[in-house]
Design a protein around this motif. Sequence first.
Motif, short mmCIF file in Angstrom:
data_model
loop_
_atom_site.label_atom_id
_atom_site.label_comp_id
_atom_site.label_asym_id
_atom_site.label_seq_id
_atom_site.Cartn_x
_atom_site.Cartn_y
_atom_site.Cartn_z
N VAL A 9 33.25 -56.10 -6.73
CA VAL A 9 32.51 -55.39 -7.74
C VAL A 9 33.40 -54.44 -8.32
O VAL A 9 34.51 -54.07 -8.10
N LEU A 10 33.64 -55.00 -10.07
CA LEU A 10 33.89 -54.20 -10.86
C LEU A 10 32.92 -52.69 -10.70
O LEU A 10 32.38 -52.98 -11.96
N ASP A 11 33.36 -51.72 -10.77
CA ASP A 11 32.52 -50.19 -11.07
C ASP A 11 32.73 -49.55 -12.70
O ASP A 11 33.84 -48.90 -12.31
N GLY A 29 30.76 -54.09 2.84
CA GLY A 29 31.82 -54.87 2.40
C GLY A 29 32.71 -55.23 1.58
O GLY A 29 33.75 -55.69 1.26
N ALA A 30 31.58 -55.07 0.40
CA ALA A 30 32.56 -55.79 -0.86
C ALA A 30 33.80 -54.93 -1.22
O ALA A 30 34.08 -53.50 -1.26
N ASP A 31 35.18 -55.71 -2.28
CA ASP A 31 35.94 -54.52 -2.34
C ASP A 31 35.24 -54.49 -4.00
O ASP A 31 35.89 -54.57 -4.70
N VAL A 32 35.21 -52.96 -4.01
CA VAL A 32 34.68 -52.40 -5.19
C VAL A 32 35.54 -51.57 -5.65
O VAL A 32 36.70 -50.24 -5.49
N VAL A 33 35.93 -52.25 -6.98
CA VAL A 33 37.41 -51.54 -7.65
C VAL A 33 36.50 -50.15 -8.69
O VAL A 33 35.76 -50.93 -9.38
N ILE A 83 41.40 -55.73 -17.70
CA ILE A 83 40.07 -55.77 -17.18
C ILE A 83 39.57 -56.96 -17.52
O ILE A 83 38.85 -57.39 -16.60
N HIS A 84 40.45 -57.74 -18.61
CA HIS A 84 39.44 -59.46 -18.54
C HIS A 84 40.00 -60.00 -17.33
O HIS A 84 39.49 -61.15 -16.78
N THR A 89 38.67 -62.66 -11.51
CA THR A 89 38.66 -62.70 -10.47
C THR A 89 36.81 -61.94 -9.42
O THR A 89 37.00 -61.88 -8.36
N ALA A 90 36.53 -61.66 -10.78
CA ALA A 90 35.66 -60.39 -10.01
C ALA A 90 34.00 -61.58 -9.61
O ALA A 90 33.78 -62.54 -10.50
#
Length: 403
Positions: A9-11, A29-33, A83-84, A89-90
């Motif tokens: 997740v891109l926050d 459990g999400a990989d939140v960036v 960011i792109h 990967t998101a």
Amino acid sequence: MKTLEGMRVLDVSIAMSGPFAAQKLADLGADVVKVEPLAGEWQRHAAAGGARGNQVNASFLSLNRNKRSIALDLKNDSAREVIHKLVETADVFLQNYRTGVAERLGVDYETLRKINPRLIYVSMSGYGGSGPYATKPGQDVILQAMSGALYSAGREGEAPRPAPFFLVDAFAAYSAFEGTLAAIIHRLRTGEGQLVEVNMLDAIIAAQMQEISVHTVGGIPQMPAEEIHAHSYIRAPYGVFPTSDGYIALSFADAPLLASVLDDDRFLQYDVERDGFEKKDEISRLVTEGLAKNSTEHWLTALGDAGAWVGPVYDYDGLMQDPQVAHNNSFVEYEHPTEGRVKTPGFNFRLSASTQEVTRPAPLAGQHSEELLAELGLDAAQIAELVAAGAVHQSTVLQPASA
């Protein structure tokens, strides 16, 4: 295994509602960036209640656990390329920009879906992406006031009183969390990404499903009371009442019970199912008079033993000491590299087949920039070039909490 393990997740959100929604995904459990400006997200610098920490304030700590941080200047072309790459990967991209900002920064839905057609794009706003209020800032107490809810409680002739916490932000966060999970399920079934739109106005309206329907379907107006009464559409007695040494909360006790426990036969003249609405001021006045004669502890025991719905009125210290709160493990504690031992509210639901835990403290701004860039395939020289160009920020070496 965690429910959302393997998903990224891109926050890109700020303040409360977006970061809170993203944190709930991180807890699963999400990989939140967390994608922040070079100086860090706004909430790092706006300490609710003045609770400033060593390097990270309480507001930020409460909304950003289990995340990694990359600090980018999205007005910089090189940062926009980064960011792109991250979007490629998101699984989820979450933002709560003002209308038009995402387009200016090149991170709007139409742009990002071309990069990653499977992307779930969550857009949060105050009032929606279009319409007469689309460009207005959405702020919690403003939305509370607009929602109609404030006229369902309080005393006649007194100013409406908002909730003492960020009620609309919380409902918007839960709505975004719910919408994201629904979109994830849809993608698992179809392979399709989609746009998820959440606005604070609709969230607080939907939260009043029962109350507003009483008005729209039943035709019953909101009627503030002269005496203590906490909800226009619930019969008396209902609210927080003073005792001889404090307060108790009491919910629609029956007349015979009140007559017995408060030793006052005047309650027997009322049919609470009917008179609880039409004569709520009279009933509440008698309750207030009776409860003032003894202590909070006395009434909690006497009314509770009689079967009344009654409870204590806590401040936060009282809440922390409650035995049910302790039993439920309602709070989590963890070590933070600059703030020391941190204790915050925990998880609002439990899962029997997967885990929720704090594995990462709230990050410093750009704490994981180099780590994330390396994961995208950039070498040390390329990363150094981005930092030198002011496109990326990597946080300084962490200081111990005692420093």
